[in-house]
Structure formats: structure tokens, C-alpha cells
Design a protein around this motif. Structure first.
Motif, PDB file in Angstrom:
ATOM      1  N   VAL A  70       0.860  -1.177   0.000  1.00  0.00           N
ATOM      2  CA  VAL A  70       0.000   0.000   0.000  1.00  0.00           C
ATOM      3  C   VAL A  70       0.902   1.235   0.000  1.00  0.00           C
ATOM      4  N   LEU A  71       0.672   2.114  -0.993  1.00  0.00           N
ATOM      5  CA  LEU A  71       1.380   3.384  -1.062  1.00  0.00           C
ATOM      6  C   LEU A  71       0.387   4.486  -0.723  1.00  0.00           C
ATOM      7  N   SER A  72       0.783   5.423   0.142  1.00  0.00           N
ATOM      8  CA  SER A  72      -0.113   6.501   0.562  1.00  0.00           C
ATOM      9  C   SER A  72       0.533   7.853   0.332  1.00  0.00           C
ATOM     10  N   LEU A  73      -0.300   8.800  -0.109  1.00  0.00           N
ATOM     11  CA  LEU A  73       0.129  10.182  -0.306  1.00  0.00           C
ATOM     12  C   LEU A  73      -0.854  11.113   0.393  1.00  0.00           C
ATOM     13  N   LEU A  74      -0.339  12.167   1.009  1.00  0.00           N
ATOM     14  CA  LEU A  74      -1.187  13.212   1.569  1.00  0.00           C
ATOM     15  C   LEU A  74      -1.278  14.312   0.520  1.00  0.00           C
ATOM     16  N   VAL A  75      -2.493  14.582   0.035  1.00  0.00           N
ATOM     17  CA  VAL A  75      -2.727  15.595  -0.989  1.00  0.00           C
ATOM     18  C   VAL A  75      -3.365  16.798  -0.299  1.00  0.00           C
ATOM     19  N   PHE A  76      -2.625  17.913  -0.216  1.00  0.00           N
ATOM     20  CA  PHE A  76      -3.094  19.081   0.520  1.00  0.00           C
ATOM     21  C   PHE A  76      -4.195  19.853  -0.182  1.00  0.00           C
ATOM     22  N   SER A  77      -4.149  19.937  -1.484  1.00  0.00           N
ATOM     23  CA  SER A  77      -5.162  20.672  -2.250  1.00  0.00           C
ATOM     24  C   SER A  77      -5.709  19.760  -3.343  1.00  0.00           C
ATOM     25  N   PRO A  78      -6.738  18.961  -3.041  1.00  0.00           N
ATOM     26  CA  PRO A  78      -7.205  17.957  -3.997  1.00  0.00           C
ATOM     27  C   PRO A  78      -7.862  18.510  -5.256  1.00  0.00           C
ATOM     28  N   ALA A  79      -8.393  19.739  -5.233  1.00  0.00           N
ATOM     29  CA  ALA A  79      -9.078  20.286  -6.407  1.00  0.00           C
ATOM     30  C   ALA A  79      -8.102  20.382  -7.574  1.00  0.00           C
ATOM     31  N   GLY A  80      -8.386  19.649  -8.640  1.00  0.00           N
ATOM     32  CA  GLY A  80      -7.547  19.663  -9.838  1.00  0.00           C
ATOM     33  C   GLY A  80      -6.308  18.790  -9.756  1.00  0.00           C
ATOM     34  N   ALA A  81      -6.028  18.213  -8.593  1.00  0.00           N
ATOM     35  CA  ALA A  81      -4.816  17.400  -8.419  1.00  0.00           C
ATOM     36  C   ALA A  81      -4.945  16.058  -9.133  1.00  0.00           C
ATOM     37  N   VAL A  82      -3.813  15.513  -9.517  1.00  0.00           N
ATOM     38  CA  VAL A  82      -3.774  14.182 -10.116  1.00  0.00           C
ATOM     39  C   VAL A  82      -2.744  13.337  -9.391  1.00  0.00           C
ATOM     40  N   VAL A  83      -2.918  12.025  -9.507  1.00  0.00           N
ATOM     41  CA  VAL A  83      -1.965  11.070  -8.980  1.00  0.00           C
ATOM     42  C   VAL A  83      -1.509  10.217 -10.153  1.00  0.00           C
ATOM     43  N   ASP A  84      -0.203  10.133 -10.343  1.00  0.00           N
ATOM     44  CA  ASP A  84       0.382   9.303 -11.396  1.00  0.00           C
ATOM     45  C   ASP A  84       0.820   7.978 -10.811  1.00  0.00           C
ATOM     46  N   LEU A  85       0.453   6.901 -11.483  1.00  0.00           N
ATOM     47  CA  LEU A  85       0.904   5.556 -11.161  1.00  0.00           C
ATOM     48  C   LEU A  85       1.813   5.151 -12.316  1.00  0.00           C
ATOM     49  N   THR A  86       3.097   4.921 -12.050  1.00  0.00           N
ATOM     50  CA  THR A  86       4.058   4.661 -13.121  1.00  0.00           C
ATOM     51  C   THR A  86       4.835   3.386 -12.848  1.00  0.00           C
ATOM     52  N   LEU A  87       4.982   2.547 -13.878  1.00  0.00           N
ATOM     53  CA  LEU A  87       5.802   1.337 -13.808  1.00  0.00           C
ATOM     54  C   LEU A  87       7.159   1.632 -14.426  1.00  0.00           C
TER      55      LEU A  87
END
Length: 134
Positions: A70-87
Motif C-alpha cells: 500500500v502506497l499513501s500520499l497526503l494531498v493538501f489541495s485535492p481540487a484539480g490534483a492528479v496522482v500518477d501511477l508509473t511502472l
């Protein structure tokens, strides 16, 4: 994904994005199997630079890597934010090579279920980096 109160006067609009990485199925290119790791990074928007990056352990020489992490990130400003999953192929002595990526909109994840975990069984990963697929 869960909301997080950062204790600020603004009401703490942060969220924790947690992704459970199980496995991947890669197509053989006829060469040696890659050393594969997966990264998860938060960007303020699609064009932005990464503000935080976390990574799985390295699965050595596998066309079908298994992590169960399990990988976790704290996103401070979620509006418009993206999360990249990269191999990545992290073969020794070479620059890491991107095997593919998926881009997840934090807004889309929040709209599905703002207070309970979102379960997505499979995420398609596109070969190459997003900027290479213009």
C-alpha cells in the motif's frame, strides 16, 4: 481515500490517497525480464511538477511482478490534483525506463465516494509517459 484534517483554520481540505498495488502483467519483448518498481506521485494538476513521490519495493527479473503493498500520499489541495501511477524498469547500471503510466484525477476519486474507500479493481497502464503520447 480519506479526508484528513490538517488542523488549519481553512478547515483542512486535504485527503490521503492510498493505493494498494497487487501485481502487473507485462508483455515480453524477447529480452531479459525487467526489474520492476511502481511509483505513485501527486501533482497539483496535469501539467504540474510532482510534489511528493513514493515507491514500491523492486521486483527483480519478472514479467509478472507482485507487490501486495500500500502506497499513501497526503494531498493538501485535492481540487484539480492528479496522482500518477508509473511502472519502471530499474535494470542495474542503466537509467530507469518507463514501462507505462496511468493518471488518476483526485477530483474523480472524491466524487465517487467522499468518505469511504474507493475500490478500483484494475487500472489500465498506458505504455510510455503521458507527455510522449501527445
Amino acid at each position: 481515500m480519506s479526508r484528513y484534517d490538517d488542523g488549519s483554520a481553512s478547515g483542512g481540505d486535504s485527503v490521503i490517497v492510498a493505493v494498494e498495488l497487487m501485481s502487473a502483467e507485462l508483455s515480453s519483448d524477447g529480452g531479459a525480464p525487467p526489474n520492476v518498481r511502481c511509483t505513485l506521485e501527486h501533482r497539483p494538476d496535469v501539467a504540474g511538477k510532482a510534489s511528493s513521490v513514493v515507491s514500491t519495493s523492486l521486483c527483480r527479473q519478472s514479467w509478472n511482478p507482485v507487490w501486495r503493498e500500500v502506497l499513501s500520499l497526503l494531498v493538501f489541495s485535492p481540487a484539480g490534483a492528479v496522482v500518477d501511477l508509473t511502472l519502471w524498469d530499474d535494470s542495474a547500471g542503466e537509467e530507469p525506463c518507463c514501462l507505462g503510466e496511468a493518471v488518476l484525477s483526485v477530483d474523480d476519486l472524491l466524487s465517487r465516494s467522499p468518505h469511504t474507500p474507493v475500490h478500483i479493481r484494475s487500472i489500465p497502464v498506458h505504455q510510455g509517459l503521458e507527455e510522449d503520447r501527445v
